[in-house]
Design a protein around this motif. Structure first.
Motif, PDB file in Angstrom:
ATOM      1  N   TRP A  99       0.808  -1.214   0.000  1.00 18.88           N
ATOM      2  CA  TRP A  99       0.000   0.000   0.000  1.00 18.88           C
ATOM      3  C   TRP A  99       0.843   1.267   0.000  1.00 18.88           C
ATOM      4  O   TRP A  99       0.348   2.346  -0.353  1.00 18.88           O
ATOM      5  N   SER A 100       2.105   1.148   0.355  1.00 23.89           N
ATOM      6  CA  SER A 100       2.984   2.321   0.314  1.00 23.89           C
ATOM      7  C   SER A 100       3.617   2.517  -1.056  1.00 23.89           C
ATOM      8  O   SER A 100       3.872   3.656  -1.475  1.00 23.89           O
ATOM      9  N   THR A 101       3.864   1.425  -1.744  1.00 22.64           N
ATOM     10  CA  THR A 101       4.588   1.514  -3.019  1.00 22.64           C
ATOM     11  C   THR A 101       3.680   1.397  -4.245  1.00 22.64           C
ATOM     12  O   THR A 101       4.101   1.742  -5.353  1.00 22.64           O
ATOM     13  N   ALA A 102       2.456   0.936  -4.071  1.00 21.32           N
ATOM     14  CA  ALA A 102       1.521   0.848  -5.200  1.00 21.32           C
ATOM     15  C   ALA A 102       0.855   2.203  -5.392  1.00 21.32           C
ATOM     16  O   ALA A 102      -0.262   2.450  -4.941  1.00 21.32           O
ATOM     17  N   LEU A 103       1.569   3.089  -6.056  1.00 23.24           N
ATOM     18  CA  LEU A 103       1.082   4.447  -6.280  1.00 23.24           C
ATOM     19  C   LEU A 103       0.006   4.464  -7.366  1.00 23.24           C
ATOM     20  O   LEU A 103      -0.133   3.512  -8.131  1.00 23.24           O
ATOM     21  N   TRP A 107      -1.548   1.576 -10.197  1.00 20.02           N
ATOM     22  CA  TRP A 107      -2.920   1.063 -10.253  1.00 20.02           C
ATOM     23  C   TRP A 107      -3.465   1.199 -11.676  1.00 20.02           C
ATOM     24  O   TRP A 107      -4.099   0.271 -12.203  1.00 20.02           O
ATOM     25  N   ILE A 108      -3.209   2.339 -12.290  1.00 18.87           N
ATOM     26  CA  ILE A 108      -3.691   2.564 -13.660  1.00 18.87           C
ATOM     27  C   ILE A 108      -3.058   1.557 -14.616  1.00 18.87           C
ATOM     28  O   ILE A 108      -3.731   0.955 -15.460  1.00 18.87           O
ATOM     29  N   GLU A 109      -1.744   1.358 -14.469  1.00 19.83           N
ATOM     30  CA  GLU A 109      -1.035   0.406 -15.324  1.00 19.83           C
ATOM     31  C   GLU A 109      -1.589  -1.005 -15.143  1.00 19.83           C
ATOM     32  O   GLU A 109      -1.820  -1.730 -16.118  1.00 19.83           O
ATOM     33  N   ILE A 149      -5.223 -10.053  -0.021  1.00 15.76           N
ATOM     34  CA  ILE A 149      -4.168 -10.023   0.980  1.00 15.76           C
ATOM     35  C   ILE A 149      -3.632  -8.603   1.099  1.00 15.76           C
ATOM     36  O   ILE A 149      -3.926  -7.748   0.257  1.00 15.76           O
ATOM     37  N   PRO A 150      -2.845  -8.293   2.147  1.00 17.85           N
ATOM     38  CA  PRO A 150      -2.313  -6.932   2.289  1.00 17.85           C
ATOM     39  C   PRO A 150      -1.418  -6.507   1.129  1.00 17.85           C
ATOM     40  O   PRO A 150      -1.437  -5.333   0.738  1.00 17.85           O
ATOM     41  N   MET A 151      -0.637  -7.446   0.592  1.00 16.86           N
ATOM     42  CA  MET A 151       0.258  -7.124  -0.509  1.00 16.86           C
ATOM     43  C   MET A 151      -0.510  -7.036  -1.832  1.00 16.86           C
ATOM     44  O   MET A 151      -1.614  -7.544  -1.950  1.00 16.86           O
ATOM     45  N   GLN A 152       0.094  -6.370  -2.812  1.00 17.04           N
ATOM     46  CA  GLN A 152      -0.428  -6.287  -4.174  1.00 17.04           C
ATOM     47  C   GLN A 152      -1.878  -5.811  -4.238  1.00 17.04           C
ATOM     48  O   GLN A 152      -2.724  -6.434  -4.892  1.00 17.04           O
ATOM     49  N   PRO A 153      -2.210  -4.693  -3.571  1.00 16.31           N
ATOM     50  CA  PRO A 153      -3.611  -4.260  -3.547  1.00 16.31           C
ATOM     51  C   PRO A 153      -4.171  -3.951  -4.923  1.00 16.31           C
ATOM     52  O   PRO A 153      -5.351  -4.204  -5.190  1.00 16.31           O
ATOM     53  N   ASP A 154      -3.325  -3.424  -5.811  1.00 13.63           N
ATOM     54  CA  ASP A 154      -3.791  -3.119  -7.166  1.00 13.63           C
ATOM     55  C   ASP A 154      -4.131  -4.391  -7.921  1.00 13.63           C
ATOM     56  O   ASP A 154      -5.113  -4.446  -8.667  1.00 13.63           O
ATOM     57  N   TYR A 155      -3.340  -5.421  -7.727  1.00 12.01           N
ATOM     58  CA  TYR A 155      -3.583  -6.709  -8.388  1.00 12.01           C
ATOM     59  C   TYR A 155      -4.841  -7.367  -7.837  1.00 12.01           C
ATOM     60  O   TYR A 155      -5.681  -7.869  -8.600  1.00 12.01           O
ATOM     61  N   SER A 158      -7.777  -5.691  -9.307  1.00 11.72           N
ATOM     62  CA  SER A 158      -7.947  -5.980 -10.737  1.00 11.72           C
ATOM     63  C   SER A 158      -8.565  -7.364 -10.945  1.00 11.72           C
ATOM     64  O   SER A 158      -9.357  -7.562 -11.867  1.00 11.72           O
ATOM     65  N   LEU A 159      -8.207  -8.324 -10.095  1.00 13.59           N
ATOM     66  CA  LEU A 159      -8.824  -9.647 -10.193  1.00 13.59           C
ATOM     67  C   LEU A 159     -10.310  -9.565  -9.870  1.00 13.59           C
ATOM     68  O   LEU A 159     -11.135 -10.214 -10.526  1.00 13.59           O
TER      69      LEU A 159
END
Length: 266
Positions: A99-103, A107-109, A149-155, A158-159
């Motif tokens: 959540w800190s690095t997924a700017l 998310w758009i990408e 999960i906490p990691m990969q919030p953008d992914y 998207s799923l």
């Protein structure tokens, strides 16, 4: 078992490696002419050549589905040999972000690649399926759509969008002879996953043999009822069933192939 797919044409997006490659090869083994899609011509040609060497039929469509121009090119190439009957929206990827690095730009990408790429191909190929009165659209989703999960919030998000759009499409296709469904894999043993697990095994104390590493990974990271990671061929089997006439009565459904990772009755 004959799945009655001979004479059908299938576009499998992102099929130059991993799950997409396994799906393409099994569809071809069932008599489908498969259009192998990717952005790298050498990798696409390698998969197509392997299918042909095994007695199957394969063509190639190159293009970046994250752009309208790329989607146009893929749709045109895929239709040169005949109409596309089966669309498997497999192309996608994820970043190892939190959540800190997924700017927002990431998310758009992620949405361009994992969601809008599918939308582009649906809008280009499904109208023809509807006119012909038969077709299949299959989204490759995942358990993180419903249990993020906490990691990969953008992914994760998207799923969830891929699952949601598949059901919306199924409702729109009512009485058309075209179906829309989802296959949701768990943790699958593709080469990239194996390499990652072998690299991180020492810090987790999983041992040195692959059997020990896989057992430790399942115990500590992706617990399930089967006790191992899934294999690409197991995802391909679910997709091939949904692509077949035997799945005429399956609409807006999610088939989870995850060894019981997702703990839900529905």
């Amino acid at each position: 078992m004959d799945l009655k797919l001979k004479g059908k044409r299938a576009l499998v997006t992102g099929s130059t490696a991993g799950l997409g490659e396994a799906i393409a090869k099994l569809l071809a083994a069932e008599g489908t002419t498969v259009i192998v899609h990717g952005r790298n011509s050498e990798r696409a040609e390698a998969v197509a050549s392997a299918i042909i060497a095994a007695g199957g039929q394969a063509e190639i469509a190159l293009g970046d589905l994250a752009t309208d121009a790329g989607a146009d090119a893929v749709a045109a190439s895929s239709s040169e040999g005949g109409a596309v009957d089966i669309l498997v929206n497999n192309a996608g990827y994820y970043h190892h972000l939190n959540w800190s690095t997924a700017l927002p730009e990431k998310w758009i990408e992620t949405y361009e690649v994992n969601v809008l790429s599918a939308v582009r191909m649906i809008q280009r190929l499904v109208p023809g399926m509807r006119e012909r009165g038969w077709g299949r659209v299959i989204q490759i989703g995942g358990g993180l759509a419903g249990q993020p999960i906490p990691m990969q919030p953008d992914y994760n998000a998207s799923l969830a969008a891929r699952h949601n759009l598949a059901v919306s499409l199924a409702r729109d296709l009512k009485d058309s002879g075209v179906t829309s469904n989802i296959v949701a894999p768990g943790a699958i043993l593709v080469p990239a996953v194996k390499e990652l697990l072998e690299n991180i095994a020492p810090q987790h104390g999983w041992g040195e043999t692959w059997e020990d590493i896989e057992r430790g990974c399942v115990r500590d990271m992706v617990p399930n009822d089967v006790g191992r990671l899934g294999r690409p061929e197991e995802i391909a089997a679910a997709v091939t069933y949904l692509a077949s006439p035997y799945a005429d009565y399956v609409s807006g459904a999610t088939i989870r192939v995850d060894g019981g990772t997702v703990r839900s009755a529905f």
